[in-house]
Design an enzyme around this catalytic site. Sequence first.
Site, PDB file in Angstrom:
ATOM      1  N   ASP A 213     -57.791 -36.697   9.132  1.00 31.72           N
ATOM      2  CA  ASP A 213     -58.239 -37.364  10.357  1.00 31.72           C
ATOM      3  C   ASP A 213     -59.675 -36.961  10.681  1.00 31.72           C
ATOM      4  OD1 ASP A 213     -57.407 -38.795  12.945  1.00 31.72           O
ATOM      5  OD2 ASP A 213     -58.175 -36.891  13.720  1.00 31.72           O
ATOM      6  N   GLU A 255     -60.251 -40.442   6.550  1.00 29.97           N
ATOM      7  CA  GLU A 255     -60.452 -41.361   7.674  1.00 29.97           C
ATOM      8  C   GLU A 255     -61.904 -41.191   8.118  1.00 29.97           C
ATOM      9  OE1 GLU A 255     -59.826 -42.580  12.221  1.00 29.97           O
ATOM     10  OE2 GLU A 255     -59.984 -40.512  11.599  1.00 29.97           O
TER      11      GLU A 255
HETATM   12  C1  NOJ Z   1     -58.432 -40.702  14.768  1.00 31.50           C
HETATM   13  C2  NOJ Z   1     -57.040 -41.116  15.117  1.00 31.50           C
HETATM   14  O1  NOJ Z   1     -56.680 -42.228  14.329  1.00 31.50           O
HETATM   15  C3  NOJ Z   1     -57.004 -41.419  16.593  1.00 31.50           C
HETATM   16  O2  NOJ Z   1     -55.774 -41.962  16.978  1.00 31.50           O
HETATM   17  C4  NOJ Z   1     -57.313 -40.172  17.350  1.00 31.50           C
HETATM   18  O3  NOJ Z   1     -57.392 -40.453  18.738  1.00 31.50           O
HETATM   19  C5  NOJ Z   1     -58.641 -39.562  16.902  1.00 31.50           C
HETATM   20  N1  NOJ Z   1     -58.743 -39.489  15.470  1.00 31.50           N
HETATM   21  C6  NOJ Z   1     -58.796 -38.175  17.432  1.00 31.50           C
HETATM   22  O4  NOJ Z   1     -57.903 -37.332  16.768  1.00 31.50           O
END
Ligand code: NOJ
Length: 581
Positions: A213, A255
Amino acid sequence: MSFTAPIQTPGLTLDPQWFRRSVFYEVMVRSFVDSNGDGAGDIAGLSSKLDYLQWLGIDALWMPPFFQSPLRDGGYDISDYKAILPEFGTLDEFRDLVTKAHERNMRIVIDMVINHTSDAHEWFQQSREDPEGPYGDFYTWSDTDEKYENIRIIFVDTEESNWTFDPVRRQYFFHRFFSHQPDLNYENPKVHEAIYDVIRHWLDLGVDGIRLDAIPYLYQSEDGNGEGEPATHEFVKKLRAMVDEEYPGRIMIAEANQWPREVAAFFGTDDEPECHMAFDFPVMPRIFYSLRSQSAAELTRILSETTDVPDSAGWGVFLRNHDELTLEMVSEEYRQAMYGWYAYDPRMRSNIGIRRRLAPLLDNSRAELELAHALLFALKGSPFLYYGDEIGMGDNIWLNDRDASRTPMQWTPDRNAGFSTADPGKLYLPVVQSLVYNYTLVNVESQLAQSRSLLHWIRNVIHVRKAHPTFGLGEMEVLPTDHDSVLSFVRSYAGSGTSFGDSAEDILCVFSFAHNPASVTVVAPRFAGRKLFDLFGGGEFPAFDDEGRVQLTLGTQAFFWLHVGGPNVTPTLPISTVDGE
Ligand code: NOJ
Protein backbone atom coordinates in the site's frame (compact mmCIF):
# COMPACT_ATOMS: atom_id res chain seq x y z
CA MET A 1 15.81 -13.76 -13.30
CA SER A 2 15.60 -17.26 -11.88
CA PHE A 3 13.02 -18.70 -9.55
CA THR A 4 13.64 -21.50 -7.13
CA ALA A 5 10.70 -23.82 -6.63
CA PRO A 6 8.13 -22.32 -4.27
CA ILE A 7 7.28 -24.24 -1.15
CA GLN A 8 4.24 -26.20 -2.23
CA THR A 9 0.90 -26.24 -0.48
CA PRO A 10 -1.54 -29.01 -1.45
CA GLY A 11 -3.58 -27.91 -4.44
CA LEU A 12 -1.30 -25.16 -5.70
CA THR A 13 0.29 -25.73 -9.07
CA LEU A 14 3.96 -24.95 -9.44
CA ASP A 15 3.95 -21.86 -11.64
CA PRO A 16 6.37 -18.98 -11.17
CA GLN A 17 4.26 -16.90 -13.59
CA TRP A 18 0.96 -17.58 -11.83
CA PHE A 19 0.27 -13.91 -11.19
CA ARG A 20 0.45 -13.11 -14.91
CA ARG A 21 -2.14 -15.74 -15.77
CA SER A 22 -4.43 -14.97 -12.84
CA VAL A 23 -7.77 -13.24 -12.66
CA PHE A 24 -7.79 -11.44 -9.30
CA TYR A 25 -10.79 -10.55 -7.17
CA GLU A 26 -10.63 -7.82 -4.54
CA VAL A 27 -12.73 -8.83 -1.57
CA MET A 28 -13.13 -6.82 1.60
CA VAL A 29 -13.69 -9.27 4.45
CA ARG A 30 -16.09 -6.91 6.16
CA SER A 31 -18.32 -6.64 3.11
CA PHE A 32 -18.61 -10.18 1.77
CA VAL A 33 -20.41 -12.61 4.10
CA ASP A 34 -21.26 -12.45 7.80
CA SER A 35 -21.04 -16.01 9.17
CA ASN A 36 -21.96 -15.30 12.80
CA GLY A 37 -24.77 -12.76 12.50
CA ASP A 38 -22.94 -9.85 14.16
CA GLY A 39 -23.58 -7.53 11.21
CA ALA A 40 -20.06 -7.51 9.74
CA GLY A 41 -18.50 -9.86 7.22
CA ASP A 42 -15.80 -12.22 8.43
CA ILE A 43 -13.10 -14.63 7.32
CA ALA A 44 -15.25 -17.73 7.89
CA GLY A 45 -17.91 -16.13 5.69
CA LEU A 46 -15.38 -15.56 2.94
CA SER A 47 -14.22 -19.20 3.20
CA SER A 48 -17.81 -20.32 2.72
CA LYS A 49 -17.95 -18.55 -0.66
CA LEU A 50 -14.78 -19.93 -2.20
CA ASP A 51 -16.85 -22.32 -4.31
CA TYR A 52 -18.67 -19.35 -5.83
CA LEU A 53 -15.38 -17.60 -6.59
CA GLN A 54 -13.93 -20.75 -8.09
CA TRP A 55 -17.02 -21.15 -10.27
CA LEU A 56 -16.58 -17.56 -11.46
CA GLY A 57 -13.02 -18.38 -12.54
CA ILE A 58 -11.10 -16.43 -9.91
CA ASP A 59 -7.47 -17.47 -9.47
CA ALA A 60 -6.38 -15.13 -6.71
CA LEU A 61 -7.98 -13.03 -3.98
CA TRP A 62 -6.72 -9.64 -2.88
CA MET A 63 -7.80 -9.03 0.69
CA PRO A 64 -7.53 -5.43 1.97
CA PRO A 65 -6.45 -5.13 5.63
CA PHE A 66 -8.28 -7.31 8.15
CA PHE A 67 -5.94 -6.58 11.04
CA GLN A 68 -6.53 -4.97 14.43
CA SER A 69 -7.60 -1.43 13.66
CA PRO A 70 -9.87 1.41 14.86
CA LEU A 71 -11.32 1.25 11.30
CA ARG A 72 -11.07 4.97 10.68
CA ASP A 73 -9.72 4.29 7.19
CA GLY A 74 -11.32 0.99 6.25
CA GLY A 75 -8.59 -0.93 8.11
CA TYR A 76 -5.70 0.90 6.41
CA ASP A 77 -5.10 2.31 9.90
CA ILE A 78 -3.47 -0.67 11.56
CA SER A 79 -2.99 -0.80 15.33
CA ASP A 80 -1.49 -4.31 15.46
CA TYR A 81 -0.02 -5.86 12.33
CA LYS A 82 -0.04 -9.41 13.62
CA ALA A 83 -3.53 -9.55 15.11
CA ILE A 84 -6.77 -10.07 13.22
CA LEU A 85 -9.61 -7.72 14.13
CA PRO A 86 -11.77 -9.94 16.41
CA GLU A 87 -15.00 -9.16 14.52
CA PHE A 88 -13.33 -10.56 11.39
CA GLY A 89 -12.28 -13.84 13.01
CA THR A 90 -9.25 -15.68 14.30
CA LEU A 91 -5.85 -16.72 13.06
CA ASP A 92 -7.08 -20.31 12.83
CA GLU A 93 -9.91 -19.18 10.57
CA PHE A 94 -7.40 -17.34 8.42
CA ARG A 95 -5.21 -20.46 8.20
CA ASP A 96 -8.28 -22.41 7.22
CA LEU A 97 -9.07 -19.86 4.48
CA VAL A 98 -5.55 -20.17 3.05
CA THR A 99 -5.75 -23.97 3.08
CA LYS A 100 -9.18 -24.04 1.46
CA ALA A 101 -8.13 -21.52 -1.19
CA HIS A 102 -4.98 -23.47 -1.99
CA GLU A 103 -6.97 -26.69 -2.28
CA ARG A 104 -8.78 -24.92 -5.13
CA ASN A 105 -5.52 -23.68 -6.66
CA MET A 106 -6.56 -20.18 -5.62
CA ARG A 107 -3.94 -17.79 -4.26
CA ILE A 108 -4.28 -15.17 -1.53
CA VAL A 109 -2.67 -11.75 -1.64
CA ILE A 110 -3.02 -9.53 1.41
CA ASP A 111 -2.47 -5.83 1.93
CA MET A 112 0.67 -4.68 3.73
CA VAL A 113 0.28 -1.10 4.84
CA ILE A 114 3.90 -0.31 5.58
CA ASN A 115 3.99 3.45 5.00
CA HIS A 116 2.02 4.32 8.12
CA THR A 117 0.21 2.90 11.14
CA SER A 118 -2.79 4.03 13.11
CA ASP A 119 -2.05 6.49 15.89
CA ALA A 120 -3.51 3.79 18.15
CA HIS A 121 -0.56 1.49 17.35
CA GLU A 122 1.62 0.70 20.34
CA TRP A 123 4.69 1.92 18.43
CA PHE A 124 3.15 5.38 18.05
CA GLN A 125 1.92 5.51 21.62
CA GLN A 126 5.42 4.76 22.87
CA SER A 127 7.00 7.12 20.33
CA ARG A 128 4.93 10.08 21.49
CA GLU A 129 5.41 9.33 25.18
CA ASP A 130 9.07 8.39 25.22
CA PRO A 131 11.19 10.19 22.59
CA GLU A 132 14.35 8.56 23.95
CA GLY A 133 12.80 5.09 24.14
CA PRO A 134 13.04 2.21 21.63
CA TYR A 135 10.22 3.63 19.48
CA GLY A 136 11.21 7.30 19.80
CA ASP A 137 12.42 7.43 16.16
CA PHE A 138 9.82 5.13 14.64
CA TYR A 139 7.95 8.11 13.20
CA THR A 140 9.01 11.40 11.60
CA TRP A 141 8.90 14.11 14.24
CA SER A 142 9.76 17.77 13.82
CA ASP A 143 9.59 21.00 15.80
CA THR A 144 8.20 22.73 12.73
CA ASP A 145 5.49 21.92 10.23
CA GLU A 146 7.39 23.60 7.42
CA LYS A 147 9.53 20.72 6.19
CA TYR A 148 8.94 18.91 2.88
CA GLU A 149 6.93 21.70 1.30
CA ASN A 150 7.04 20.04 -2.15
CA ILE A 151 5.00 17.13 -0.89
CA ARG A 152 1.37 17.24 -1.94
CA ILE A 153 -1.62 16.53 0.29
CA ILE A 154 -3.48 13.42 -0.83
CA PHE A 155 -6.68 13.56 1.21
CA VAL A 156 -7.52 17.12 0.20
CA ASP A 157 -11.11 16.83 1.47
CA THR A 158 -10.05 16.40 5.11
CA GLU A 159 -6.39 17.35 5.58
CA GLU A 160 -4.84 20.83 5.46
CA SER A 161 -1.27 19.76 6.07
CA ASN A 162 0.94 16.68 6.08
CA TRP A 163 2.01 17.64 9.62
CA THR A 164 -0.05 17.37 12.80
CA PHE A 165 0.92 18.66 16.23
CA ASP A 166 0.98 16.02 18.94
CA PRO A 167 0.13 17.51 22.33
CA VAL A 168 1.86 14.67 24.19
CA ARG A 169 5.32 14.86 22.59
CA ARG A 170 4.82 18.53 21.77
CA GLN A 171 6.17 18.07 18.26
CA TYR A 172 4.69 17.69 14.81
CA PHE A 173 4.50 14.27 13.15
CA PHE A 174 4.44 13.66 9.41
CA HIS A 175 1.56 11.87 7.65
CA ARG A 176 0.72 11.39 3.98
CA PHE A 177 -2.87 10.41 4.64
CA PHE A 178 -5.25 11.07 7.54
CA SER A 179 -3.83 12.85 10.61
CA HIS A 180 -4.54 9.66 12.59
CA GLN A 181 -2.13 7.75 10.32
CA PRO A 182 1.44 8.77 11.24
CA ASP A 183 4.08 7.80 8.65
CA LEU A 184 6.75 5.36 9.76
CA ASN A 185 10.29 6.71 9.64
CA TYR A 186 12.25 4.62 7.12
CA GLU A 187 15.47 6.51 7.95
CA ASN A 188 15.45 4.31 11.05
CA PRO A 189 16.80 0.79 10.29
CA LYS A 190 14.79 -0.54 13.24
CA VAL A 191 11.63 0.26 11.29
CA HIS A 192 12.91 -1.94 8.45
CA GLU A 193 13.44 -4.81 10.88
CA ALA A 194 10.01 -4.38 12.42
CA ILE A 195 8.33 -4.35 8.99
CA TYR A 196 10.32 -7.37 7.78
CA ASP A 197 9.16 -9.20 10.87
CA VAL A 198 5.51 -8.41 10.06
CA ILE A 199 5.86 -9.46 6.43
CA ARG A 200 7.57 -12.72 7.38
CA HIS A 201 4.79 -13.41 9.85
CA TRP A 202 2.15 -13.39 7.11
CA LEU A 203 4.26 -15.11 4.47
CA ASP A 204 4.95 -17.86 7.02
CA LEU A 205 1.20 -18.31 7.29
CA GLY A 206 1.15 -19.19 3.60
CA VAL A 207 -0.08 -16.06 1.85
CA ASP A 208 1.00 -15.93 -1.78
CA GLY A 209 1.66 -12.25 -2.10
CA ILE A 210 1.49 -8.80 -0.59
CA ARG A 211 0.07 -5.60 -1.99
CA LEU A 212 2.37 -2.81 -0.90
CA ASP A 213 0.00 0.00 0.00
CA ALA A 214 1.11 3.57 -0.74
CA ILE A 215 4.58 2.31 -1.64
CA PRO A 216 5.95 5.50 -3.28
CA TYR A 217 5.75 7.43 -0.04
CA LEU A 218 8.20 5.63 2.27
CA TYR A 219 10.95 8.27 2.13
CA GLN A 220 10.85 12.04 1.96
CA SER A 221 13.52 14.53 0.95
CA GLU A 222 13.72 18.32 1.04
CA ASP A 223 14.18 18.58 -2.75
CA GLY A 224 11.99 15.75 -4.00
CA ASN A 225 8.22 15.37 -3.95
CA GLY A 226 8.34 12.29 -1.73
CA GLU A 227 6.99 9.98 -4.44
CA GLY A 228 9.37 7.22 -5.48
CA GLU A 229 12.51 8.77 -3.97
CA PRO A 230 15.72 6.74 -4.69
CA ALA A 231 15.83 5.54 -1.07
CA THR A 232 12.30 4.14 -1.43
CA HIS A 233 13.37 2.08 -4.44
CA GLU A 234 16.42 0.85 -2.53
CA PHE A 235 14.16 -0.39 0.25
CA VAL A 236 11.80 -2.15 -2.18
CA LYS A 237 14.76 -3.89 -3.88
CA LYS A 238 16.00 -5.10 -0.52
CA LEU A 239 12.55 -6.38 0.39
CA ARG A 240 12.26 -8.19 -2.95
CA ALA A 241 15.62 -9.85 -2.41
CA MET A 242 14.39 -11.11 0.96
CA VAL A 243 11.12 -12.43 -0.53
CA ASP A 244 12.92 -14.19 -3.42
CA GLU A 245 15.44 -15.70 -1.05
CA GLU A 246 13.14 -16.82 1.74
CA TYR A 247 9.74 -17.16 0.01
CA PRO A 248 10.33 -17.95 -3.67
CA GLY A 249 7.18 -17.81 -5.77
CA ARG A 250 5.43 -15.25 -3.53
CA ILE A 251 4.78 -11.87 -5.09
CA MET A 252 4.85 -8.15 -4.31
CA ILE A 253 2.33 -5.76 -5.90
CA ALA A 254 2.96 -2.01 -5.97
CA GLU A 255 0.18 0.43 -5.28
CA ALA A 256 1.74 3.51 -6.86
CA ASN A 257 -0.72 6.08 -8.13
CA GLN A 258 1.68 7.75 -10.56
CA TRP A 259 2.43 8.33 -14.26
CA PRO A 260 3.42 5.28 -16.37
CA ARG A 261 7.20 5.68 -16.18
CA GLU A 262 7.15 6.32 -12.45
CA VAL A 263 4.90 3.34 -11.78
CA ALA A 264 7.05 1.17 -14.04
CA ALA A 265 10.08 2.12 -11.93
CA PHE A 266 8.54 -0.06 -9.21
CA PHE A 267 9.16 -3.13 -11.37
CA GLY A 268 12.90 -2.45 -11.08
CA THR A 269 15.13 -4.17 -13.63
CA ASP A 270 15.97 -7.78 -14.48
CA ASP A 271 19.12 -7.48 -12.41
CA GLU A 272 17.61 -5.56 -9.56
CA PRO A 273 13.91 -6.44 -9.48
CA GLU A 274 11.44 -4.62 -7.26
CA CYS A 275 7.76 -5.61 -7.50
CA HIS A 276 6.32 -8.45 -9.57
CA MET A 277 3.24 -6.39 -10.33
CA ALA A 278 2.07 -2.78 -10.24
CA PHE A 279 -1.43 -1.42 -10.64
CA ASP A 280 -1.91 0.43 -13.90
CA PHE A 281 -3.31 3.72 -12.59
CA PRO A 282 -2.88 5.79 -15.77
CA VAL A 283 -4.96 3.49 -18.00
CA MET A 284 -8.03 3.16 -15.79
CA PRO A 285 -9.47 6.74 -15.92
CA ARG A 286 -8.85 6.87 -19.67
CA ILE A 287 -11.19 3.94 -20.18
CA PHE A 288 -13.95 5.96 -18.52
CA TYR A 289 -12.98 9.04 -20.53
CA SER A 290 -13.26 7.09 -23.80
CA LEU A 291 -16.68 5.75 -22.91
CA ARG A 292 -18.18 9.24 -22.69
CA SER A 293 -16.05 11.25 -25.13
CA GLN A 294 -16.41 8.54 -27.80
CA SER A 295 -12.73 9.13 -28.51
CA ALA A 296 -10.12 6.42 -28.09
CA ALA A 297 -7.23 8.80 -28.80
CA GLU A 298 -6.03 9.40 -25.24
CA LEU A 299 -6.34 5.72 -24.32
CA THR A 300 -4.45 4.77 -27.48
CA ARG A 301 -1.74 7.29 -26.63
CA ILE A 302 -1.18 6.01 -23.08
CA LEU A 303 -1.22 2.38 -24.21
CA SER A 304 1.33 3.15 -26.91
CA GLU A 305 3.77 4.78 -24.48
CA THR A 306 6.57 2.34 -24.06
CA THR A 307 7.65 1.62 -20.55
CA ASP A 308 10.41 -0.79 -19.68
CA VAL A 309 8.85 -3.68 -17.85
CA PRO A 310 11.01 -6.71 -17.02
CA ASP A 311 9.86 -9.88 -18.82
CA SER A 312 8.72 -11.62 -15.70
CA ALA A 313 6.74 -8.66 -14.30
CA GLY A 314 3.15 -7.72 -15.03
CA TRP A 315 0.60 -4.92 -14.72
CA GLY A 316 -2.52 -5.17 -12.59
CA VAL A 317 -5.42 -3.64 -14.51
CA PHE A 318 -8.70 -2.65 -12.92
CA LEU A 319 -11.87 -0.66 -13.47
CA ARG A 320 -12.86 -0.01 -9.87
CA ASN A 321 -11.62 -0.82 -6.39
CA HIS A 322 -12.41 0.09 -2.79
CA ASP A 323 -11.14 3.66 -3.27
CA GLU A 324 -12.52 6.56 -5.26
CA LEU A 325 -12.02 6.42 -9.03
CA THR A 326 -8.92 8.56 -8.86
CA LEU A 327 -8.50 11.38 -11.35
CA GLU A 328 -5.02 12.37 -10.24
CA MET A 329 -3.38 10.99 -13.39
CA VAL A 330 -5.35 13.01 -15.94
CA SER A 331 -5.10 16.64 -17.07
CA GLU A 332 -7.29 19.32 -15.49
CA GLU A 333 -9.35 19.54 -18.69
CA TYR A 334 -10.06 15.82 -18.69
CA ARG A 335 -10.74 15.85 -14.96
CA GLN A 336 -13.40 18.52 -15.31
CA ALA A 337 -14.99 16.63 -18.19
CA MET A 338 -15.06 13.43 -16.11
CA TYR A 339 -16.61 15.22 -13.13
CA GLY A 340 -19.28 16.55 -15.47
CA TRP A 341 -20.12 13.13 -16.88
CA TYR A 342 -19.65 10.91 -13.86
CA ALA A 343 -19.97 13.07 -10.74
CA TYR A 344 -22.68 15.59 -11.58
CA ASP A 345 -23.83 15.47 -7.93
CA PRO A 346 -21.11 16.89 -5.61
CA ARG A 347 -21.79 13.98 -3.22
CA MET A 348 -20.28 11.69 -5.81
CA ARG A 349 -16.88 13.34 -5.47
CA SER A 350 -14.17 12.46 -3.04
CA ASN A 351 -10.72 14.04 -2.83
CA ILE A 352 -9.52 14.10 -6.46
CA GLY A 353 -11.87 11.42 -7.67
CA ILE A 354 -15.32 9.88 -7.84
CA ARG A 355 -16.70 7.60 -5.14
CA ARG A 356 -19.07 5.48 -7.20
CA ARG A 357 -19.26 1.87 -8.29
CA LEU A 358 -18.88 0.62 -11.82
CA ALA A 359 -22.52 -0.06 -12.75
CA PRO A 360 -23.85 3.34 -11.59
CA LEU A 361 -20.90 5.09 -13.27
CA LEU A 362 -21.94 3.47 -16.53
CA ASP A 363 -25.60 4.19 -15.83
CA ASN A 364 -26.22 0.46 -15.74
CA SER A 365 -25.69 0.20 -19.49
CA ARG A 366 -25.15 -3.44 -20.33
CA ALA A 367 -23.28 -2.51 -23.53
CA GLU A 368 -20.86 -0.30 -21.60
CA LEU A 369 -20.38 -2.87 -18.83
CA GLU A 370 -19.53 -5.50 -21.42
CA LEU A 371 -17.23 -3.19 -23.37
CA ALA A 372 -15.37 -2.10 -20.23
CA HIS A 373 -14.90 -5.70 -19.05
CA ALA A 374 -13.88 -6.94 -22.50
CA LEU A 375 -11.16 -4.31 -22.45
CA LEU A 376 -10.16 -5.14 -18.88
CA PHE A 377 -9.74 -8.82 -19.74
CA ALA A 378 -7.83 -8.15 -22.97
CA LEU A 379 -5.31 -5.50 -21.88
CA LYS A 380 -1.76 -6.43 -21.08
CA GLY A 381 -1.80 -7.24 -17.40
CA SER A 382 -3.80 -9.27 -14.93
CA PRO A 383 -7.39 -8.11 -14.37
CA PHE A 384 -8.57 -7.23 -10.86
CA LEU A 385 -12.33 -7.37 -10.32
CA TYR A 386 -13.93 -5.57 -7.38
CA TYR A 387 -16.40 -7.65 -5.39
CA GLY A 388 -19.98 -7.11 -6.52
CA ASP A 389 -19.08 -5.62 -9.89
CA GLU A 390 -19.67 -9.03 -11.46
CA ILE A 391 -23.38 -8.57 -10.71
CA GLY A 392 -23.43 -4.83 -11.40
CA MET A 393 -23.94 -3.81 -7.77
CA GLY A 394 -24.90 -0.22 -7.04
CA ASP A 395 -23.55 2.22 -4.47
CA ASN A 396 -24.88 4.58 -1.80
CA ILE A 397 -23.60 8.13 -2.10
CA TRP A 398 -25.39 9.09 1.13
CA LEU A 399 -22.77 7.16 3.08
CA ASN A 400 -19.50 8.80 4.09
CA ASP A 401 -16.35 8.91 2.03
CA ARG A 402 -15.51 5.67 0.19
CA ASP A 403 -18.08 3.65 2.16
CA ALA A 404 -20.35 4.59 -0.75
CA SER A 405 -19.00 1.58 -2.61
CA ARG A 406 -18.20 -0.76 0.28
CA THR A 407 -21.74 -1.90 1.11
CA PRO A 408 -22.64 -5.57 1.79
CA MET A 409 -22.37 -8.05 -1.07
CA GLN A 410 -25.81 -8.86 -2.48
CA TRP A 411 -26.30 -12.61 -2.50
CA THR A 412 -30.08 -13.09 -2.44
CA PRO A 413 -33.31 -11.05 -2.40
CA ASP A 414 -33.81 -12.05 1.28
CA ARG A 415 -33.16 -10.13 4.48
CA ASN A 416 -29.87 -8.16 4.35
CA ALA A 417 -29.37 -9.45 0.81
CA GLY A 418 -28.35 -12.81 2.26
CA PHE A 419 -25.19 -11.15 3.59
CA SER A 420 -26.09 -11.47 7.27
CA THR A 421 -28.84 -12.72 9.56
CA ALA A 422 -28.41 -9.74 11.92
CA ASP A 423 -31.08 -7.17 12.65
CA PRO A 424 -30.80 -4.89 9.56
CA GLY A 425 -30.02 -1.92 11.82
CA LYS A 426 -26.93 -3.70 13.10
CA LEU A 427 -25.18 -4.06 9.74
CA TYR A 428 -21.79 -2.32 9.45
CA LEU A 429 -23.34 -0.46 6.47
CA PRO A 430 -26.85 -0.72 5.04
CA VAL A 431 -27.46 -2.82 1.95
CA VAL A 432 -28.22 -0.90 -1.24
CA GLN A 433 -31.94 -0.22 -1.57
CA SER A 434 -32.01 2.28 -4.41
CA LEU A 435 -34.59 2.05 -7.19
CA VAL A 436 -32.30 0.55 -9.82
CA TYR A 437 -29.76 -1.40 -7.73
CA ASN A 438 -32.02 -2.63 -4.94
CA TYR A 439 -30.73 -5.93 -3.55
CA THR A 440 -34.07 -7.58 -4.30
CA LEU A 441 -33.28 -7.07 -7.99
CA VAL A 442 -29.49 -7.15 -8.13
CA ASN A 443 -28.15 -10.25 -6.41
CA VAL A 444 -26.16 -13.39 -7.16
CA GLU A 445 -29.08 -15.77 -6.81
CA SER A 446 -31.26 -14.06 -9.38
CA GLN A 447 -28.37 -13.65 -11.82
CA LEU A 448 -27.50 -17.32 -11.50
CA ALA A 449 -31.05 -18.06 -12.54
CA GLN A 450 -30.81 -15.94 -15.74
CA SER A 451 -28.51 -17.40 -18.35
CA ARG A 452 -28.02 -14.01 -20.01
CA SER A 453 -27.20 -12.13 -16.80
CA LEU A 454 -24.11 -9.99 -16.39
CA LEU A 455 -22.74 -12.58 -13.95
CA HIS A 456 -22.93 -15.39 -16.51
CA TRP A 457 -21.53 -13.11 -19.20
CA ILE A 458 -18.53 -12.17 -17.08
CA ARG A 459 -17.91 -15.77 -16.12
CA ASN A 460 -17.95 -16.78 -19.76
CA VAL A 461 -15.47 -14.07 -20.77
CA ILE A 462 -13.17 -15.03 -17.90
CA HIS A 463 -13.17 -18.63 -19.09
CA VAL A 464 -12.50 -17.66 -22.70
CA ARG A 465 -9.61 -15.53 -21.49
CA LYS A 466 -8.24 -18.44 -19.50
CA ALA A 467 -8.36 -20.73 -22.53
CA HIS A 468 -5.87 -18.37 -24.21
CA PRO A 469 -2.61 -17.92 -22.30
CA THR A 470 -1.83 -15.11 -24.75
CA PHE A 471 -3.96 -12.73 -22.68
CA GLY A 472 -1.88 -13.33 -19.58
CA LEU A 473 1.55 -13.84 -21.05
CA GLY A 474 1.54 -12.24 -24.50
CA GLU A 475 2.86 -8.94 -25.78
CA MET A 476 0.60 -6.07 -26.83
CA GLU A 477 0.92 -3.86 -29.90
CA VAL A 478 -1.46 -0.97 -30.50
CA LEU A 479 -2.59 -0.87 -34.15
CA PRO A 480 -3.58 2.20 -36.17
CA THR A 481 -7.23 2.56 -37.20
CA ASP A 482 -9.03 5.20 -39.24
CA HIS A 483 -11.75 5.80 -36.65
CA ASP A 484 -11.22 8.08 -33.64
CA SER A 485 -13.69 6.06 -31.53
CA VAL A 486 -11.99 2.73 -32.07
CA LEU A 487 -9.10 1.23 -30.12
CA SER A 488 -7.35 -1.73 -31.64
CA PHE A 489 -4.43 -3.81 -30.47
CA VAL A 490 -3.01 -7.24 -31.03
CA ARG A 491 -1.96 -9.59 -28.25
CA SER A 492 0.76 -12.02 -29.37
CA TYR A 493 2.34 -14.96 -27.66
CA ALA A 494 4.86 -17.37 -29.08
CA GLY A 495 4.31 -20.89 -27.96
CA SER A 496 0.78 -21.33 -26.68
CA GLY A 497 -1.19 -24.34 -27.79
CA THR A 498 -4.60 -22.93 -28.68
CA SER A 499 -7.97 -24.22 -29.81
CA PHE A 500 -6.78 -23.41 -33.33
CA GLY A 501 -3.82 -25.73 -33.06
CA ASP A 502 -1.18 -23.07 -33.82
CA SER A 503 1.95 -23.07 -31.76
CA ALA A 504 1.96 -19.28 -31.53
CA GLU A 505 -1.07 -17.08 -31.18
CA ASP A 506 -2.13 -13.57 -32.23
CA ILE A 507 -5.42 -12.13 -31.03
CA LEU A 508 -6.78 -8.98 -32.64
CA CYS A 509 -8.82 -6.94 -30.15
CA VAL A 510 -11.05 -4.12 -31.39
CA PHE A 511 -13.20 -1.87 -29.18
CA SER A 512 -15.60 0.81 -30.38
CA PHE A 513 -16.48 3.62 -27.98
CA ALA A 514 -18.83 5.20 -30.53
CA HIS A 515 -22.43 5.69 -29.43
CA ASN A 516 -23.56 4.52 -32.88
CA PRO A 517 -22.43 1.67 -35.13
CA ALA A 518 -18.99 2.20 -36.65
CA SER A 519 -17.10 0.93 -39.67
CA VAL A 520 -13.34 0.90 -39.22
CA THR A 521 -10.21 -0.13 -41.08
CA VAL A 522 -7.51 -1.71 -38.94
CA VAL A 523 -3.98 -1.82 -40.32
CA ALA A 524 -1.42 -4.53 -39.53
CA PRO A 525 0.93 -5.17 -42.51
CA ARG A 526 2.44 -8.23 -40.83
CA PHE A 527 -0.96 -9.94 -40.98
CA ALA A 528 -1.38 -9.52 -44.77
CA GLY A 529 -3.55 -12.36 -46.09
CA ARG A 530 -4.29 -13.81 -42.63
CA LYS A 531 -7.77 -14.98 -41.70
CA LEU A 532 -9.77 -13.84 -38.66
CA PHE A 533 -12.02 -15.95 -36.43
CA ASP A 534 -14.22 -14.86 -33.54
CA LEU A 535 -12.74 -16.14 -30.28
CA PHE A 536 -16.14 -16.83 -28.71
CA GLY A 537 -18.06 -18.69 -31.36
CA GLY A 538 -15.34 -19.40 -33.91
CA GLY A 539 -17.16 -17.64 -36.78
CA GLU A 540 -15.01 -16.55 -39.71
CA PHE A 541 -14.55 -12.81 -40.36
CA PRO A 542 -13.23 -10.94 -43.41
CA ALA A 543 -9.50 -11.61 -43.81
CA PHE A 544 -6.67 -9.05 -43.87
CA ASP A 545 -6.02 -8.00 -47.48
CA ASP A 546 -2.62 -8.17 -49.18
CA GLU A 547 -1.58 -4.90 -47.55
CA GLY A 548 -2.60 -6.00 -44.10
CA ARG A 549 -5.83 -3.98 -43.88
CA VAL A 550 -9.17 -5.24 -42.74
CA GLN A 551 -12.50 -3.44 -42.57
CA LEU A 552 -14.76 -4.28 -39.64
CA THR A 553 -18.21 -3.07 -38.69
CA LEU A 554 -19.00 -2.79 -35.00
CA GLY A 555 -22.35 -2.22 -33.33
CA THR A 556 -22.82 0.54 -30.76
CA GLN A 557 -20.11 0.25 -28.05
CA ALA A 558 -19.18 -3.20 -29.28
CA PHE A 559 -15.96 -5.19 -29.35
CA PHE A 560 -14.29 -8.13 -31.09
CA TRP A 561 -11.67 -10.60 -29.91
CA LEU A 562 -10.46 -12.25 -33.12
CA HIS A 563 -7.98 -15.06 -33.57
CA VAL A 564 -5.53 -14.25 -36.38
CA GLY A 565 -5.17 -17.55 -38.22
CA GLY A 566 -2.84 -18.52 -41.04
CA PRO A 567 -4.24 -18.16 -44.59
CA ASN A 568 -5.15 -21.86 -44.70
CA VAL A 569 -6.38 -22.35 -41.15
CA THR A 570 -9.67 -24.03 -40.40
CA PRO A 571 -10.27 -23.93 -36.66
CA THR A 572 -11.50 -26.84 -34.62
CA LEU A 573 -14.69 -25.44 -33.12
CA PRO A 574 -16.13 -24.57 -30.75
CA ILE A 575 -13.56 -22.63 -28.77
CA SER A 576 -13.67 -23.37 -25.07
CA THR A 577 -16.45 -21.19 -23.73
CA VAL A 578 -18.28 -22.07 -20.56
CA ASP A 579 -21.53 -22.56 -22.44
CA GLY A 580 -19.81 -25.12 -24.61
CA GLU A 581 -18.44 -27.12 -21.69
C1 NOJ B 1 -4.40 3.36 -0.24
C2 NOJ B 1 -5.62 2.57 0.10
O1 NOJ B 1 -6.09 1.92 -1.06
C3 NOJ B 1 -6.63 3.52 0.68
O2 NOJ B 1 -7.87 2.89 0.89
C4 NOJ B 1 -6.09 4.09 1.95
O3 NOJ B 1 -6.98 5.07 2.46
C5 NOJ B 1 -4.73 4.75 1.72
N1 NOJ B 1 -3.84 3.90 0.97
C6 NOJ B 1 -4.06 5.04 3.03
O4 NOJ B 1 -3.66 3.84 3.62
